[in-house]
Design an enzyme around this catalytic site. Structure first.
Site, PDB file in Angstrom:
ATOM      1  N   GLU B  10       0.828  -1.191   0.000  1.00  0.00           N
ATOM      2  CA  GLU B  10       0.000   0.000   0.000  1.00  0.00           C
ATOM      3  C   GLU B  10       0.871   1.253   0.000  1.00  0.00           C
ATOM      4  O   GLU B  10       0.568   2.236  -0.663  1.00  0.00           O
ATOM      5  CB  GLU B  10      -0.927  -0.021   1.219  1.00  0.00           C
ATOM      6  CG  GLU B  10      -1.968   1.057   1.235  1.00  0.00           C
ATOM      7  CD  GLU B  10      -3.080   0.823   0.222  1.00  0.00           C
ATOM      8  OE1 GLU B  10      -3.928   1.712   0.082  1.00  0.00           O
ATOM      9  OE2 GLU B  10      -3.101  -0.243  -0.423  1.00  0.00           O
ATOM     10  N   HIS B 307      -3.907  -3.015   1.921  1.00  0.00           N
ATOM     11  CA  HIS B 307      -3.556  -2.209   3.076  1.00  0.00           C
ATOM     12  C   HIS B 307      -3.259  -3.098   4.290  1.00  0.00           C
ATOM     13  O   HIS B 307      -2.209  -3.003   4.917  1.00  0.00           O
ATOM     14  CB  HIS B 307      -4.768  -1.300   3.325  1.00  0.00           C
ATOM     15  CG  HIS B 307      -4.631  -0.341   4.435  1.00  0.00           C
ATOM     16  ND1 HIS B 307      -4.126   0.914   4.252  1.00  0.00           N
ATOM     17  CD2 HIS B 307      -4.953  -0.438   5.748  1.00  0.00           C
ATOM     18  CE1 HIS B 307      -4.144   1.559   5.407  1.00  0.00           C
ATOM     19  NE2 HIS B 307      -4.641   0.765   6.321  1.00  0.00           N
TER      20      HIS B 307
END
Lengths: 534, 340
Positions: B10, B307
């Site tokens: 991410e 993420h």
């Protein structure tokens, strides 16, 4: 090394930053937005505002709002009272005083000047004071978000007024500089390193300074040509818009010298039937090239000095001063330092004109530039006459061989070269310069240089008598002729001695110049009086 | 020195915050390079510096490269010092993200702490205070430490001005926890807050919730705050089982209708309710470090986002604990810690 702290100076935007109700957050307020950017951390904001109650209350609200959005920022408010924020002189004065008094610490802090708020006059003053480094800062300009719905801080742009930091601008300046240098060299690709270095320097001086320039160098080295090019360059860069006026001081002898230079009133003297403006006035807002400045008489020197220092002078026979703002370029082929020592040139005038002194080498001292100058002269001839002229290969080789050889004297320097090429080009039938033409031209050059030797021989014969002259070695003739020349131009034996032995004098290696000179002359049975009576 | 590459996965500020939190927990120094590489404005931004500064205070750390736009940072904590801290956060950042950075280390510190955080408490792109208070901290308390949060004043983007305090009574080690089933939802609440925004906005948002989710009017709460707290509008939907909770938000924005704000929160809530997992996406992010600190435990959540996977990788670099992520039927996955 710890990172520098960022400090921003800016005016309170009495309109743009306004708003007390909660909906003020829906509007873009430049001063608050400054402190909301994710990629700009403002350690201190120097907020300038007026003393009106509304300005004070708005600035204190702005301070509180900034404390919320940016706890890292300290807001320091300063009252700057402007009766009329649109009065340039007043705003500039107040900001100038502020900047002078501010304890800048550029080694620890990085300064930005915010120019989005404040009146246009304030913005202009901030710009000027930043450019002049009174604020040792960069400018920061802010703008609202592009989309109306966006309640973010918008954009900011930092502008460094140090233009050398911008590659594209720097290369543009480089290009302009190259063009300037090329103009000064008349487009000739000269190779002599010393000459090129001087031209580079002249280019910088010509653009940066209005002070007089002194061009030294032998006859024909191109002083006059260069002066004209400097005028063209300055004109191109809008530094002057007057004419180029050129005069050789050696031609200004006698009574009319002062009136030629400084003008006269009608009736100032016999023959002064009309007003005459004089060369200095003609050169107003332009450039005056005064060649052979060492030949100027004492009165004219004094008047010129005053004209340079005060840009005003008194025409002959007039009781009213006139003004003229001109750039002076002086030319000389003699060492003016010696002339000062002899009392023939004013020391204060020399000091005034030799701030920028350049010594132009003669053609022999930059013989590598002969080829490009040769092409330049040919081109010039072609342009002037509309007739395309070129050497054939063999002819060119033969000419260049001779021209760059030790036997080519080039006494008249580039003037000789110009004359030589003009002759060749004129005689070239069908536009071709042949070996035959070159051989004839080489002979012409040789004999013209010999004729100058013959001229020396002639004057010595006259002085010494034919019998005595016949006993003088060729080896000594040129030297003797020059010594005699100096004696004739000097008022005393001592004066001539000072000129002739100037270098040994400077080294203090000779005790008595006059005695040394007297002994030298005695070797040829010559005396001071004999020279001056002949 | 643990070396991290800020450009992988991410690659946002989350790697940095996770690394700071874990560095404080473990005492291991780290260096992160290529911070936010490839972004329009690469390197550290103010919100990241705020987290770095907070972690530096709590860990008495030595730091290099902490400047705006810096692409490389080293962080060497000396010792975690519990105590009283105040962190003021610009509204571009969020107070809850700063809390997330320093809280894990204080959970097992040698003494109790009091944190006072001021700035934005209800910002888009960060868990709101209510999520921390009512969803995250109850689970932390089940792991041993007693942590209580108290909101003094909310702060919205962009005006900020919010404040809350957090009291931490630490334990020596965190107890493992397992959250694999959700259980029945026993509590629902929809809270619409307005400050300096017309009350009707809150009413319209709640009407949409009532209609779309069919929640009983007794679950709908309208909170009108003084205009000076604003401008701000947030709709928070929360559900709780006996085990776990979830809280979804919609933020009022200029040019976005109240109904649109409500739909945003409702869609998120429906997604959670429909997934049948106990641990929602946001809670999973928050739980990763505490559960890893306990050395054992597991939770079931939705398939991990990039993420979250990046976060798992960073956890693996700092803690000597195996983390296994197993895909399960019905679009869920189980994150298991301390498996042999």
């Amino acid at each position: 090394m710890p990172a520098k702290r960022t400090v921003i100076f800016g005016f309170l935007g009495t309109k743009l930053d306004e708003g007390h109700a909660a909906d003020r957050w829906d509007r873009w307020r430049p001063t608050v937005a400054l402190c909301q950017h994710e990629d700009l951390l403002v350690h201190r904001l120097e907020l300038l505002h007026g003393s009106k109650p509304s300005d004070v209350s708005l600035s204190s609200l702005i301070e509180r709002d900034i404390a919320h959005v940016s706890p890292e920022t300290t807001v320091h408010r300063s009252v700057v009272d402007l009766e009329n924020p649109w009065d340039f002189q007043q705003v500039y004065g107040v900001l100038h005083a502020f900047a002078r008094a501010y304890p800048f610490a550029p080694e620890k802090e990085d300064y930005l000047v915010h120019i989005t708020t404040g009146t246009h006059v304030a913005q202009i003053c901030l710009f000027l004071l930043t450019e002049s480094r009174h604020f040792p800062a960069r400018l920061i300009q802010t703008s609202p978000p592009k989309r109306r719905a966006d309640i973010g801080p918008g954009q900011f742009a930092i502008i460094d007024l140090d233009l050398s930091r911008y590659d594209q601008i720097a290369s543009r300046y480089q290009e302009e500089h190259r063009e300037g240098v090329s103009l000064l060299k008349s487009g000739i690709e000269t190779r002599n390193a010393e000459f090129n270095r001087q031209i580079e320097e002249i280019e910088k001086v010509a653009i940066a300074s209005k002070a007089p320039i002194l061009l030294m160098g032998p006859t024909g080295a191109g002083k006059s040509q260069l002066a004209r090019r400097i005028w063209e360059l300055k004109k191109q860069r809008h530094q002057l818009d007057g004419p180029f006026v050129e005069v050789n001081s050696a031609t200004l002898r006698g009574d009319t010298a002062a009136s030629s230079l400084f003008g006269h009133k009608r009736g100032a003297f016999t023959g002064a039937v009309v007003d005459r403006p004089g060369l200095l006035r003609s050169a107003d807002r332009g450039l005056l090239f005064l060649d052979e400045i060492g030949e100027l008489g004492a009165d004219e020197q004094a008047m010129l000095l005053r004209a340079l220092e005060e840009k005003r002078f008194l025409p002959v026979g007039s009781d009213r001063e006139v003004e003229s703002d001109f750039q002076l370029i002086a030319g000389t082929n003699r060492d003016l330092g010696v002339s000062v020592a002899d009392g023939r040139f004013r020391e204060d005038l020399l000091a005034r004109i030799n701030l920028w002194t350049f010594r132009l080498p003669g053609l022999r001292d930059r013989i590598e530039d002969l080829r490009p100058n040769l092409d330049f002269e040919l081109d010039k001839f072609s342009r002037a006459t509309g007739k395309r002229v070129s050497f054939n290969k063999e002819a060119r080789e033969r000419y260049v061989d001779f021209a760059t050889s030790a036997s080519a004297d080039w006494r008249g320097n580039f003037r000789d070269l110009n004359a030589s090429i003009t002759r060749l080009a004129t005689l070239a039938t069908g536009g071709r310069i042949t070996v035959v033409l070159v051989d004839e031209e080489i002979e012409r050059l040789r004999s013209s240089w010999r004729r100058r030797d013959a001229a020396i021989d002639g004057s010595l014969t006259e002085l010494l008598g034919a019998a005595r002259f016949a006993e003088v070695d060729r080896f000594d003739r040129v030297q003797l002729a020059d010594v005699v020349q100096v004696c004739r131009e000097s008022r005393s034996l001592s004066e001539a001695g000072r000129v002739l032995f100037a270098i040994s004098r400077a080294k203090k290696s000779t005790a008595n110049d006059a005695d040394r000179l007297r002994k030298y002359l005695a070797r040829f049975d010559l005396t001071w009086d004999a020279i001056h009576s002949s | 020195m643990i070396e991290l590459d800020g450009s992988v996965g991410e690659g946002g500020g989350q790697i940095l915050r996770t690394a700071l939190g874990l560095s404080l927990v473990t005492g291991s120094p780290f260096r992160i390079a290529n911070v936010r590489a490839g972004r329009e404005r690469p390197g550290l931004m103010r919100q990241h510096l705020t987290a770095v500064e907070a972690a530096t205070k709590v860990g008495d750390a030595r730091v290099t490269g902490a400047g705006i736009g810096s692409m490389e940072l080293t962080f060497e904590p000396k010792a975690v010092r519990p105590g009283r801290y105040s962190f003021a956060v610009g509204t571009a950042g969020s107070t809850t993200l700063v809390l997330q950075t320093v809280l894990p280390a204080l959970l097992t510190a040698s003494g109790s702490s009091t944190l006072e955080l001021s700035g934005g408490t209800h910002n888009p792109f960060a868990p709101p205070f209510d999520f921390i208070d009512r969803v995250f901290l109850p689970i932390v308390r089940r792991m041993g430490p007693q942590v209580r949060a108290h909101l003094e004043r909310p702060g919205f983007y962009p005006a900020g001005g919010g404040r809350f305090t957090v009291e931490v009574e630490p334990v020596r080690t965190l107890s493992p926890i397992e959250i694999l089933e959700r259980g029945d939802i026993v509590e629902r609440r929809a809270t619409a807050i307005v400050a300096g925004v017309p009350e009707s906005v809150a009413e319209r948002e709640l009407r949409v919730v009532e209609r779309k989710l069919g929640w009983d009017p007794s679950c709908l709460v309208k909170t009108v705050l003084p205009p000076a707290f604003g401008p701000g509008n947030v709709l928070m939907l929360e559900v709780h089982s006996s085990v776990v909770g979830e809280l979804c938000t919609g933020f009022g924005e200029r040019d976005v209708r109240a109904e649109g704000v409500a739909h945003h929160a409702i869609d998120e809530m429906r997604h959670y309710l429909g997934s049948q997992v106990p641990v929602g996406v946001h809670l999973a992010d928050q739980l990763l470090i505490p559960v890893a600190m306990a050395g054992a435990g597991a939770f079931r959540t939705m398939p991990l986002s990039r993420h979250a996977r990046t976060n798992v990788d960073v956890v693996n670099r700092f803690l000597q604990v195996d983390v296994a992520v197993s895909e399960e039927p019905n679009r869920s996955c189980v994150v298991k810690f301390g498996v042999e």
